[in-house]
Design a protein around this motif. Structure first.
Motif, PDB file in Angstrom:
ATOM      1  N   ILE A   9       0.856  -1.189   0.000  1.00  9.90           N
ATOM      2  CA  ILE A   9       0.000   0.000   0.000  1.00  9.90           C
ATOM      3  C   ILE A   9       0.887   1.232   0.000  1.00  9.90           C
ATOM      4  O   ILE A   9       1.787   1.367   0.847  1.00  9.90           O
ATOM      5  CB  ILE A   9      -0.936   0.024   1.224  1.00  9.90           C
ATOM      6  CG1 ILE A   9      -1.820  -1.238   1.229  1.00  9.90           C
ATOM      7  CG2 ILE A   9      -1.792   1.269   1.234  1.00  9.90           C
ATOM      8  CD1 ILE A   9      -2.718  -1.337   2.438  1.00  9.90           C
ATOM      9  N   HIS A  10       0.637   2.135  -0.921  1.00  9.50           N
ATOM     10  CA  HIS A  10       1.448   3.345  -1.024  1.00  9.50           C
ATOM     11  C   HIS A  10       1.120   4.303   0.131  1.00  9.50           C
ATOM     12  O   HIS A  10      -0.034   4.408   0.574  1.00  9.50           O
ATOM     13  CB  HIS A  10       1.221   4.048  -2.361  1.00  9.50           C
ATOM     14  CG  HIS A  10       2.287   5.055  -2.686  1.00  9.50           C
ATOM     15  ND1 HIS A  10       2.210   6.374  -2.291  1.00  9.50           N
ATOM     16  CD2 HIS A  10       3.469   4.919  -3.343  1.00  9.50           C
ATOM     17  CE1 HIS A  10       3.285   7.009  -2.708  1.00  9.50           C
ATOM     18  NE2 HIS A  10       4.072   6.151  -3.354  1.00  9.50           N
ATOM     19  N   ALA A  11       2.153   4.998   0.588  1.00 11.11           N
ATOM     20  CA  ALA A  11       1.999   5.871   1.758  1.00 11.11           C
ATOM     21  C   ALA A  11       1.054   7.031   1.505  1.00 11.11           C
ATOM     22  O   ALA A  11       0.460   7.570   2.455  1.00 11.11           O
ATOM     23  CB  ALA A  11       3.365   6.400   2.192  1.00 11.11           C
ATOM     24  N   SER A  12       0.890   7.448   0.254  1.00 12.49           N
ATOM     25  CA  SER A  12       0.000   8.571  -0.039  1.00 12.49           C
ATOM     26  C   SER A  12      -1.468   8.203   0.105  1.00 12.49           C
ATOM     27  O   SER A  12      -2.333   9.086   0.055  1.00 12.49           O
ATOM     28  CB  SER A  12       0.258   9.093  -1.455  1.00 12.49           C
ATOM     29  OG  SER A  12      -0.013   8.086  -2.422  1.00 12.49           O
ATOM     30  N   ARG A  13      -1.757   6.923   0.325  1.00 11.09           N
ATOM     31  CA  ARG A  13      -3.142   6.479   0.460  1.00 11.09           C
ATOM     32  C   ARG A  13      -3.515   6.131   1.894  1.00 11.09           C
ATOM     33  O   ARG A  13      -4.593   5.572   2.133  1.00 11.09           O
ATOM     34  CB  ARG A  13      -3.391   5.259  -0.445  1.00 11.09           C
ATOM     35  CG  ARG A  13      -3.195   5.558  -1.915  1.00 11.09           C
ATOM     36  CD  ARG A  13      -3.430   4.350  -2.790  1.00 11.09           C
ATOM     37  NE  ARG A  13      -3.199   4.715  -4.194  1.00 11.09           N
ATOM     38  CZ  ARG A  13      -4.126   5.213  -5.000  1.00 11.09           C
ATOM     39  NH1 ARG A  13      -5.362   5.392  -4.537  1.00 11.09           N
ATOM     40  NH2 ARG A  13      -3.849   5.536  -6.246  1.00 11.09           N
ATOM     41  N   VAL A  14      -2.648   6.433   2.824  1.00 10.03           N
ATOM     42  CA  VAL A  14      -2.919   6.080   4.218  1.00 10.03           C
ATOM     43  C   VAL A  14      -2.723   7.298   5.115  1.00 10.03           C
ATOM     44  O   VAL A  14      -2.017   8.254   4.766  1.00 10.03           O
ATOM     45  CB  VAL A  14      -2.007   4.932   4.700  1.00 10.03           C
ATOM     46  CG1 VAL A  14      -2.128   3.718   3.808  1.00 10.03           C
ATOM     47  CG2 VAL A  14      -0.559   5.386   4.799  1.00 10.03           C
ATOM     48  N   LEU A  15      -3.342   7.235   6.276  1.00  8.60           N
ATOM     49  CA  LEU A  15      -3.112   8.175   7.371  1.00  8.60           C
ATOM     50  C   LEU A  15      -2.303   7.438   8.420  1.00  8.60           C
ATOM     51  O   LEU A  15      -2.730   6.387   8.915  1.00  8.60           O
ATOM     52  CB  LEU A  15      -4.428   8.672   7.954  1.00  8.60           C
ATOM     53  CG  LEU A  15      -5.469   9.205   6.969  1.00  8.60           C
ATOM     54  CD1 LEU A  15      -6.764   9.530   7.697  1.00  8.60           C
ATOM     55  CD2 LEU A  15      -4.939  10.434   6.242  1.00  8.60           C
ATOM     56  N   GLU A  16      -1.146   7.959   8.764  1.00 10.27           N
ATOM     57  CA  GLU A  16      -0.235   7.254   9.671  1.00 10.27           C
ATOM     58  C   GLU A  16      -0.349   7.821  11.081  1.00 10.27           C
ATOM     59  O   GLU A  16      -0.330   9.035  11.283  1.00 10.27           O
ATOM     60  CB  GLU A  16       1.207   7.374   9.171  1.00 10.27           C
ATOM     61  CG  GLU A  16       2.187   6.509   9.930  1.00 10.27           C
ATOM     62  CD  GLU A  16       3.608   6.656   9.407  1.00 10.27           C
ATOM     63  OE1 GLU A  16       4.147   5.682   8.873  1.00 10.27           O
ATOM     64  OE2 GLU A  16       4.178   7.775   9.529  1.00 10.27           O
ATOM     65  N   PHE A  17      -0.447   6.914  12.054  1.00 10.09           N
ATOM     66  CA  PHE A  17      -0.523   7.283  13.465  1.00 10.09           C
ATOM     67  C   PHE A  17       0.608   6.592  14.208  1.00 10.09           C
ATOM     68  O   PHE A  17       0.792   5.381  14.084  1.00 10.09           O
ATOM     69  CB  PHE A  17      -1.867   6.867  14.066  1.00 10.09           C
ATOM     70  CG  PHE A  17      -3.050   7.599  13.493  1.00 10.09           C
ATOM     71  CD1 PHE A  17      -3.618   8.661  14.173  1.00 10.09           C
ATOM     72  CD2 PHE A  17      -3.580   7.225  12.273  1.00 10.09           C
ATOM     73  CE1 PHE A  17      -4.694   9.340  13.638  1.00 10.09           C
ATOM     74  CE2 PHE A  17      -4.661   7.893  11.731  1.00 10.09           C
ATOM     75  CZ  PHE A  17      -5.220   8.960  12.423  1.00 10.09           C
ATOM     76  N   LYS A  18       1.362   7.387  14.984  1.00  4.69           N
ATOM     77  CA  LYS A  18       2.482   6.848  15.744  1.00  4.69           C
ATOM     78  C   LYS A  18       2.357   7.233  17.215  1.00  4.69           C
ATOM     79  O   LYS A  18       1.682   8.189  17.567  1.00  4.69           O
ATOM     80  CB  LYS A  18       3.814   7.377  15.199  1.00  4.69           C
ATOM     81  CG  LYS A  18       4.208   6.828  13.844  1.00  4.69           C
ATOM     82  CD  LYS A  18       5.597   7.328  13.465  1.00  4.69           C
ATOM     83  CE  LYS A  18       6.071   6.735  12.159  1.00  4.69           C
ATOM     84  NZ  LYS A  18       7.434   7.185  11.813  1.00  4.69           N
ATOM     85  N   SER A  19       3.059   6.460  18.041  1.00  6.60           N
ATOM     86  CA  SER A  19       3.131   6.752  19.461  1.00  6.60           C
ATOM     87  C   SER A  19       4.412   7.530  19.745  1.00  6.60           C
ATOM     88  O   SER A  19       5.095   7.994  18.829  1.00  6.60           O
ATOM     89  CB  SER A  19       3.081   5.456  20.269  1.00  6.60           C
ATOM     90  OG  SER A  19       3.024   5.721  21.649  1.00  6.60           O
ATOM     91  N   ASP A  20       4.754   7.688  21.027  1.00  8.10           N
ATOM     92  CA  ASP A  20       5.965   8.419  21.400  1.00  8.10           C
ATOM     93  C   ASP A  20       7.201   7.691  20.886  1.00  8.10           C
ATOM     94  O   ASP A  20       7.302   6.460  20.994  1.00  8.10           O
ATOM     95  CB  ASP A  20       6.055   8.566  22.922  1.00  8.10           C
ATOM     96  CG  ASP A  20       4.912   9.403  23.483  1.00  8.10           C
ATOM     97  OD1 ASP A  20       4.390  10.242  22.733  1.00  8.10           O
ATOM     98  OD2 ASP A  20       4.542   9.216  24.653  1.00  8.10           O
ATOM     99  N   ALA A  21       8.143   8.445  20.345  1.00  5.14           N
ATOM    100  CA  ALA A  21       9.318   7.860  19.702  1.00  5.14           C
ATOM    101  C   ALA A  21      10.252   7.223  20.724  1.00  5.14           C
ATOM    102  O   ALA A  21      10.320   7.635  21.890  1.00  5.14           O
ATOM    103  CB  ALA A  21      10.061   8.931  18.901  1.00  5.14           C
ATOM    104  N   VAL A  22      10.988   6.205  20.280  1.00  8.65           N
ATOM    105  CA  VAL A  22      12.014   5.574  21.099  1.00  8.65           C
ATOM    106  C   VAL A  22      13.198   6.531  21.207  1.00  8.65           C
ATOM    107  O   VAL A  22      13.695   7.023  20.190  1.00  8.65           O
ATOM    108  CB  VAL A  22      12.456   4.234  20.485  1.00  8.65           C
ATOM    109  CG1 VAL A  22      13.548   3.591  21.321  1.00  8.65           C
ATOM    110  CG2 VAL A  22      11.270   3.302  20.344  1.00  8.65           C
ATOM    111  N   PRO A  23      13.682   6.835  22.415  1.00  5.54           N
ATOM    112  CA  PRO A  23      14.754   7.838  22.540  1.00  5.54           C
ATOM    113  C   PRO A  23      16.082   7.401  21.954  1.00  5.54           C
ATOM    114  O   PRO A  23      16.898   8.235  21.576  1.00  5.54           O
ATOM    115  CB  PRO A  23      14.858   8.043  24.057  1.00  5.54           C
ATOM    116  CG  PRO A  23      14.303   6.794  24.653  1.00  5.54           C
ATOM    117  CD  PRO A  23      13.229   6.334  23.717  1.00  5.54           C
ATOM    118  N   SER A  24      16.350   6.100  21.873  1.00  3.96           N
ATOM    119  CA  SER A  24      17.628   5.610  21.357  1.00  3.96           C
ATOM    120  C   SER A  24      17.374   4.548  20.305  1.00  3.96           C
ATOM    121  O   SER A  24      16.582   3.621  20.513  1.00  3.96           O
ATOM    122  CB  SER A  24      18.489   5.027  22.488  1.00  3.96           C
ATOM    123  OG  SER A  24      19.671   4.456  21.959  1.00  3.96           O
TER     124      SER A  24
END
Length: 466
Positions: free
Chosen positions: A200-215
């Motif tokens: 699936i191409h990224a332009s066709r999705v809505l991306e949701f992320k959590s808090d980033a890993v610090p390292s």
């Protein structure tokens, strides 16, 4: 005649002391960033606190996260609270035409549900995507043709456990603005016991992320966690476990809340003689009498005492663990447990502070994918793709606050109207311009000038009559 031994040439060698190896002792290295008092032992090897270190983090896998979400009510509430509150009042479109069209589109697609569930999965597993069913004449593994969007047929939520990050296609060009991001997602889903794979191409999705890993170099973190972020339950796992353990231990205490003590004559001699059967027979007789007569039939030399476990401080102990869990989850007690905190606080200010953190989540986690969704919907309806929107306020006024607000607004409007009328009367401002500023130009009527009688003309006497 024996020869006298000659003295060797050069200086005599010096006596060489061979060092004796002594067992090495552990040397304590004090941390330079702490207070040290040699006399009291603070910060030295005698201080027990200097040996306290944090152990290796226990990384929770997807299986345990799913089990917690399904079976632990508090875990479910923690995961769902912020995403649900963030979309509870939805959004407001500042342009009236855009608002009319996009409100209908969002209602048709049930956008609020899709955004909420994507946020929940991002909290639970670290990330999620929402696949937009964009009809533009291309397949879903190709970029969106923004000039040919005919419709958006659906919004489908896919959590990160169904996405194979290691097999996805990344942008590896460091000069690209999307460097390190996924270009095409490798999605694997199980439908009716059948595996279905699709790029699936990224332009066709809505991306949701959590808090980033610090390292990015920590060995215990998987590639999926490095990309999507830290699950919400990961950082509160130990506190949630402690809270669950204390409740389970209290349940065991309640089972032993009511117990008794029997004193029997010659019990030691009875056991020494091997007459355990007689002892058990006597105990069964006492138990049978208790269940039948609600009393205990004892001999004159037998004694029974009922014991109770004290529960006086259990509520305080539970309250400490509840407060600790609320702190690490960043959710107020009245929201997480439905209970106001002890003391004079009603929890109102805690809720306001919590709403501030929810607003941060809205701006940083929800606004970017929602802005892209509204852009796609605007392009479909031939609108300006730069959609101006804002999240509605989460705080709801009670009846008293609404009445006070209405009173204040009425008083303010009256003061402004009186000021404007004064300016008009003094000729400083034009009445029509004031009406136009308030949108009342169609209702404005120029006041008719008041009729005034001219002052009587004083007749001058004829000069010839004097």
């Amino acid at each position: 005649m024996a020869e006298t031994p000659k003295r060797p040439r050069g200086r005599p060698p010096k006596t060489i002391d061979i060092p004796v190896e002594t067992p090495k002792q552990d040397v304590f290295h004090a941390d330079a960033s702490q207070w040290i008092n040699v006399l009291s032992g603070l910060g030295t090897a005698r201080d027990k606190t200097v040996y306290t270190r944090f152990g290796q983090a226990n990384i929770i896998d997807h299986t345990e996260l799913t089990q917690l979400y399904l079976a632990e009510g508090l875990a479910t509430r923690i995961v769902r609270s912020v995403p649900e509150d963030a979309t509870r009042e939805w959004v407001w479109f500042n342009d009236e035409k855009v608002k009319t069209i996009l409100d209908k589109e969002n209602a048709r697609l049930n956008s609020e549900y899709a955004i909420t569930e994507a946020g929940v999965y991002a909290h639970l597993y670290g990330g999620a995507i929402v696949l937009m069913g964009i009809l533009d004449g291309r397949t879903i593994d190709q970029p969106v043709n923004e000039k040919a969007i005919r419709d958006v047929a659906y919004l489908r939520v896919i959590d990160s456990t169904c996405i194979d990050i290691t097999s996805s296609e990344f942008d590896m060009d460091m000069s690209s603005p999307t460097f390190g991001k996924v270009i095409r997602y490798k999605v694997r889903q199980v439908i009716n016991n059948q595996y279905i794979e699709q790029m699936i191409h990224a332009s066709r999705v809505l991306e949701f992320k959590s808090d980033a890993v610090p390292s990015q170099i920590y060995a215990g973190v998987t590639q999926e966690t490095k990309y999507w972020g830290i699950p919400k339950l990961q950082s509160i796992y130990s506190t949630l476990s402690a809270h669950g353990s204390i409740l389970q231990n209290i349940s065991n205490i309640l089972y032993e809340f009511n117990s008794g003590t029997y004193k029997l004559k010659n019990l030691g001699q009875l056991l020494a003689a091997g007459n355990e059967d007689l002892l058990m027979k006597r105990m069964r007789a006492i138990q049978a009498g208790t269940s039948t007569l609600n009393a205990r039939i004892l001999d004159t030399e037998e004694f029974y005492q009922k014991d109770f476990t004290s529960l006086s401080s259990l509520d305080q102990l539970i309250g400490v663990y509840m407060l600790q869990l609320c702190g690490v989850a960043n959710i107020p007690m009245v929201r997480l447990f439905g209970k106001s905190p002890s003391g004079f606080s009603s929890g109102e200010y805690d809720i306001k502070n919590y709403y501030d953190s929810v607003e941060v989540y809205q701006r940083t986690k929800l606004a970017p994918p929602m802005r892209y969704l509204f852009k796609i919907l605007a392009l479909k309806n031939k609108l300006d793709p730069d959609v101006d929107f804002e999240f509605n306020s989460l705080y709801q006024l009670n009846e008293t606050e609404k009445a006070e607000l209405a009173k204040t607004e009425a008083q303010t409007a009256q003061i402004l109207a009186s000021t404007e009328q004064t300016y008009i009367d003094l000729g400083i401002r034009d009445g029509y311009e004031v009406a136009k500023e308030h949108g009342w130009e169609d209702e404005y009527e120029e006041p008719e000038p008041e009729e005034t009688n001219p002052p009587p003309v004083k007749e001058e006497p004829d000069a010839g009559t004097e």
